[in-house]
Motif scaffolding. Structure first.
Motif, short mmCIF file in Angstrom:
data_model
loop_
_atom_site.label_atom_id
_atom_site.label_comp_id
_atom_site.label_asym_id
_atom_site.label_seq_id
_atom_site.Cartn_x
_atom_site.Cartn_y
_atom_site.Cartn_z
N ALA A 256 0.82 -1.20 0.00
CA ALA A 256 0.00 0.00 0.00
C ALA A 256 0.86 1.26 0.00
O ALA A 256 0.46 2.28 -0.53
CB ALA A 256 -0.92 0.00 1.21
N ALA A 257 2.05 1.18 0.60
CA ALA A 257 2.88 2.37 0.72
C ALA A 257 4.01 2.39 -0.29
O ALA A 257 4.93 3.17 -0.18
CB ALA A 257 3.44 2.45 2.13
N SER A 258 3.98 1.53 -1.30
CA SER A 258 5.06 1.47 -2.26
C SER A 258 4.85 2.50 -3.36
O SER A 258 3.78 3.07 -3.52
CB SER A 258 5.15 0.08 -2.86
OG SER A 258 3.99 -0.18 -3.62
N LYS B 110 2.28 12.12 2.93
CA LYS B 110 1.75 11.98 4.28
C LYS B 110 0.31 11.54 4.22
O LYS B 110 -0.44 11.99 3.35
CB LYS B 110 1.84 13.30 5.03
CG LYS B 110 3.24 13.72 5.35
CD LYS B 110 3.24 14.99 6.14
CE LYS B 110 4.65 15.43 6.47
NZ LYS B 110 4.67 16.67 7.22
N GLY B 111 -0.11 10.68 5.14
CA GLY B 111 -1.51 10.26 5.21
C GLY B 111 -1.93 9.38 4.05
O GLY B 111 -3.07 9.44 3.61
N SER B 112 -1.04 8.60 3.52
CA SER B 112 -1.37 7.75 2.38
C SER B 112 -1.82 6.35 2.81
O SER B 112 -1.64 5.40 2.10
CB SER B 112 -0.18 7.65 1.43
OG SER B 112 0.90 7.02 2.11
N SER B 113 -2.42 6.25 4.00
CA SER B 113 -2.87 4.95 4.48
C SER B 113 -4.11 4.51 3.69
O SER B 113 -4.81 5.32 3.10
CB SER B 113 -3.18 5.01 5.96
OG SER B 113 -4.22 5.93 6.19
N GLU B 114 -4.37 3.22 3.70
CA GLU B 114 -5.52 2.69 2.96
C GLU B 114 -6.83 3.14 3.59
O GLU B 114 -6.97 3.14 4.81
CB GLU B 114 -5.47 1.16 2.95
CG GLU B 114 -4.65 0.61 1.82
CD GLU B 114 -4.83 -0.89 1.70
OE1 GLU B 114 -5.98 -1.37 1.73
OE2 GLU B 114 -3.81 -1.57 1.60
N VAL B 115 -7.77 3.51 2.76
CA VAL B 115 -9.09 3.93 3.21
C VAL B 115 -10.06 2.80 2.92
O VAL B 115 -10.10 2.30 1.79
CB VAL B 115 -9.53 5.22 2.47
CG1 VAL B 115 -10.91 5.63 2.88
CG2 VAL B 115 -8.53 6.33 2.74
#
Length: 118
Positions: free
Chosen positions: A17-19, A26-31
């Motif tokens: 997910a963070a690749s 910033k704040g690129s977490s999965e929704v």
């Protein structure tokens, strides 16, 4: 040269997910995906009519699991049929008593109901 439609491999040591380009943001977490049908069905709306104030909640076809009897036409509301759950908002004995006396109506029966006093 045309672009490849294949998914990119994650960079070693980083999660999928963070690749790539999102890793530096910033704040690129999965929704989590929004379930619109569940969101639409869970909210009750207030309707005013000559016979009082009513709370009306939509029951989707996916969530309709039991058989009920519609109070207007006295026929069954079958499982898998979208319908309305209705209860009196201004019940004489309070909101809890109104909720306990909720009824399941066909959508068309509710829209075309007669406002006779019961």
């Amino acid at each position: 040269m045309p672009r490849s439609n294949r998914p990119r491999r994650p960079v070693s040591g980083k999660s999928g997910a963070a690749s790539g380009r999102a890793a530096g943001r910033k704040g690129s977490s999965e929704v989590p995906e929004l379930d619109l049908e569940r969101a639409r069905a869970g909210i009750a709306r207030r309707e005013s009519a000559p016979d009082g104030d009513w709370m009306v909640r939509t029951m989707t076809a996916r969530n309709a699991e039991k058989t009920y009897i519609c109070p207007e036409c006295s026929t069954a509301v079958l499982p898998g049929v979208a319908h309305l759950v209705v209860w009196k908002d201004d019940h004489l004995f309070g909101a809890a008593a109104g909720l306990a006396e909720r009824r399941h109506w066909h959508t068309n029966c509710w829209m075309t109901r007669s406002y006779r006093y019961r």
